[in-house]
Write a protein that holds these residues in place. Structure first.
Motif, PDB file in Angstrom:
ATOM      1  N   LYS A  35     -16.267   1.134   7.241  1.00  0.00           N
ATOM      2  CA  LYS A  35     -15.472  -0.006   6.787  1.00  0.00           C
ATOM      3  C   LYS A  35     -16.241  -1.291   7.080  1.00  0.00           C
ATOM      4  N   ILE A  36     -15.903  -2.330   6.329  1.00  0.00           N
ATOM      5  CA  ILE A  36     -16.658  -3.587   6.377  1.00  0.00           C
ATOM      6  C   ILE A  36     -16.127  -4.480   7.502  1.00  0.00           C
ATOM      7  N   LYS A  37     -17.032  -4.864   8.411  1.00  0.00           N
ATOM      8  CA  LYS A  37     -16.676  -5.700   9.565  1.00  0.00           C
ATOM      9  C   LYS A  37     -16.901  -7.181   9.280  1.00  0.00           C
ATOM     10  N   PHE A  38     -17.954  -7.505   8.564  1.00  0.00           N
ATOM     11  CA  PHE A  38     -18.173  -8.900   8.163  1.00  0.00           C
ATOM     12  C   PHE A  38     -19.004  -8.936   6.885  1.00  0.00           C
ATOM     13  N   VAL A  39     -18.902 -10.064   6.166  1.00  0.00           N
ATOM     14  CA  VAL A  39     -19.642 -10.277   4.920  1.00  0.00           C
ATOM     15  C   VAL A  39     -20.159 -11.708   4.908  1.00  0.00           C
ATOM     16  N   ASN A  40     -21.458 -11.862   4.699  1.00  0.00           N
ATOM     17  CA  ASN A  40     -22.051 -13.177   4.451  1.00  0.00           C
ATOM     18  C   ASN A  40     -22.590 -13.177   3.020  1.00  0.00           C
ATOM     19  N   LEU A  41     -22.086 -14.075   2.202  1.00  0.00           N
ATOM     20  CA  LEU A  41     -22.484 -14.117   0.792  1.00  0.00           C
ATOM     21  C   LEU A  41     -23.008 -15.500   0.442  1.00  0.00           C
ATOM     22  N   LYS A  42     -24.259 -15.539  -0.037  1.00  0.00           N
ATOM     23  CA  LYS A  42     -24.865 -16.781  -0.509  1.00  0.00           C
ATOM     24  C   LYS A  42     -25.080 -16.684  -2.018  1.00  0.00           C
ATOM     25  N   ILE A  43     -24.627 -17.702  -2.725  1.00  0.00           N
ATOM     26  CA  ILE A  43     -24.775 -17.754  -4.190  1.00  0.00           C
ATOM     27  C   ILE A  43     -25.565 -19.002  -4.569  1.00  0.00           C
ATOM     28  N   LYS A  44     -26.590 -18.810  -5.391  1.00  0.00           N
ATOM     29  CA  LYS A  44     -27.361 -19.936  -5.911  1.00  0.00           C
ATOM     30  C   LYS A  44     -27.281 -19.944  -7.424  1.00  0.00           C
ATOM     31  N   GLY A  45     -26.837 -21.083  -7.981  1.00  0.00           N
ATOM     32  CA  GLY A  45     -26.783 -21.225  -9.425  1.00  0.00           C
ATOM     33  C   GLY A  45     -28.153 -21.506 -10.013  1.00  0.00           C
ATOM     34  N   GLN A  46     -28.240 -21.405 -11.341  1.00  0.00           N
ATOM     35  CA  GLN A  46     -29.529 -21.618 -12.012  1.00  0.00           C
ATOM     36  C   GLN A  46     -30.121 -22.988 -11.704  1.00  0.00           C
ATOM     37  N   GLU A  47     -29.261 -24.002 -11.608  1.00  0.00           N
ATOM     38  CA  GLU A  47     -29.774 -25.353 -11.366  1.00  0.00           C
ATOM     39  C   GLU A  47     -30.397 -25.474  -9.981  1.00  0.00           C
ATOM     40  N   ALA A  48     -29.946 -24.640  -9.031  1.00  0.00           N
ATOM     41  CA  ALA A  48     -30.514 -24.674  -7.673  1.00  0.00           C
ATOM     42  C   ALA A  48     -31.806 -23.872  -7.579  1.00  0.00           C
ATOM     43  N   LEU A  49     -32.128 -23.123  -8.633  1.00  0.00           N
ATOM     44  CA  LEU A  49     -33.323 -22.278  -8.614  1.00  0.00           C
ATOM     45  C   LEU A  49     -34.531 -22.952  -9.249  1.00  0.00           C
ATOM     46  N   GLY A  50     -34.286 -24.021  -9.996  1.00  0.00           N
ATOM     47  CA  GLY A  50     -35.397 -24.757 -10.595  1.00  0.00           C
ATOM     48  C   GLY A  50     -36.203 -23.959 -11.592  1.00  0.00           C
ATOM     49  N   GLY A  51     -35.529 -23.093 -12.367  1.00  0.00           N
ATOM     50  CA  GLY A  51     -36.206 -22.322 -13.406  1.00  0.00           C
ATOM     51  C   GLY A  51     -36.948 -21.109 -12.897  1.00  0.00           C
ATOM     52  N   THR A  52     -36.731 -20.721 -11.641  1.00  0.00           N
ATOM     53  CA  THR A  52     -37.395 -19.539 -11.087  1.00  0.00           C
ATOM     54  C   THR A  52     -36.931 -18.271 -11.800  1.00  0.00           C
ATOM     55  N   GLU A  53     -37.828 -17.312 -11.979  1.00  0.00           N
ATOM     56  CA  GLU A  53     -37.477 -16.018 -12.584  1.00  0.00           C
ATOM     57  C   GLU A  53     -36.509 -15.273 -11.666  1.00  0.00           C
TER      58      GLU A  53
END
Length: 301
Positions: free
Chosen positions: A265-283
């Motif tokens: 069972k899941i004890k903790f979750v850390n989730l980071k989301i980066k949108g396209q604009e925060a990636l600067g056109g990275t593949e």
């Protein structure tokens, strides 16, 4: 005569079910060289499966269009970049069927059992027993396949029956930290199985996000602490309909529940989301984890 495995037959039945009647009947004529006359879609499907020599041959047929394979994979929780070419989708489908077959062979359990209690299946598998042979990476791969298929099934845009999501998959005191960088940076913290379950559910059901994890070595890491905590870190891409919105990195802390058949069972979750604009056109087709093993070790302590 058919050279298809049972898993491949089940998969093709779902793909063929997405085809128009005209295309299905035409495909039956092609596969049998018009030697067999079929009267309905059920007969056409069975005939195609019976006269197919191997899975790749059928997937590459012109009538098995790229869009059909893409939709099938999405419904199975295997989300590919929308601009994937057909040969990439064919390769991924064959890999999916092959990996699923391995899980069946190891667990000796039915498909229905595995769908309903995936965490229990993982803990019951020979490879999942704690001890000298325990491999946290194997657990990490199986967990991610289960979790993201479960989560993506809640997305109404896929048009499939939602699987059994809920607080039962989390420890009562589970913690979620959600960091999103989509224009501005926003941090959210949630405590408790009900709140964490509902917030993650909203990402899929209300925000209609599809999560495609990168289960290759550079996209997935897993390690175990001496105290029973297993850490699973995975990177991947996020989609909505045909658009790729950005990337994510997610860390799960897993602990066995002795009162529930030793399932994870899941004890903790850390989730980071980066949108396209925060990636600067990275593949972003197959993002790698930015966490190194030392940083993950700190979370285990």
């Amino acid at each position: 005569m058919s050279g298809l495995s049972e898993r491949e037959r089940v998969g093709f039945t779902k793909i063929l079910g997405l085809m128009t009647t005209a295309d299905l009947l035409s495909l039956s004529d092609t596969v049998t060289n018009k030697m067999i006359v079929v009267e309905n879609t059920r007969e056409a499907t069975e005939t195609i499966l019976s006269f197919t020599k191997n899975a790749e041959e059928l997937l590459r047929r012109k009538k098995v269009q790229r869009e059909l394979i893409f939709r099938y994979l999405a419904k199975e929780g295997v989300v590919m970049p929308p601009n994937s070419e057909k040969h990439q989708l064919v390769k991924r489908t064959l890999e999916f069927w092959s990996s699923a077959k391995v899980v069946v062979d190891k667990s000796h359990q039915g498909d229905e059992n595995r769908r309903r209690q995936p965490t229990e299946t993982a803990s019951d598998s020979t490879d999942m027993k704690a001890g000298p042979g325990f491999d946290p990476l194997v657990l990490g791969q199986q967990f991610c396949q289960w979790f993201f298929q479960l989560m993506n099934s809640q997305n109404p845009s896929l048009g499939q029956q939602p699987q059994d999501w809920g607080p039962q998959h989390f420890w009562p005191d589970v913690k979620l930290r959600l960091l999103s960088r989509t224009g501005s940076e926003q941090m959210e913290d949630f405590l408790g199985a009900e709140l964490v379950s509902l917030r993650l559910l909203a990402l899929s059901r209300e925000e209609r996000l599809l999560f495609s994890p990168n289960l290759e070595p550079y996209g997935l890491k897993a390690l175990a602490s001496p105290h029973g905590l297993v850490l699973v870190a995975v990177a991947g891409t996020i989609h909505r309909d045909e658009a790729c919105l950005g990337i994510f990195e997610q860390i799960f802390g897993l602990i066995r529940s002795p009162l529930e058949n030793n399932s994870w069972k899941i004890k903790f979750v850390n989730l980071k989301i980066k949108g396209q604009e925060a990636l600067g056109g990275t593949e972003v087709t197959a993002p790698a984890l930015s966490y190194n093993s030392s940083e993950l070790q700190l979370l285990c302590s």
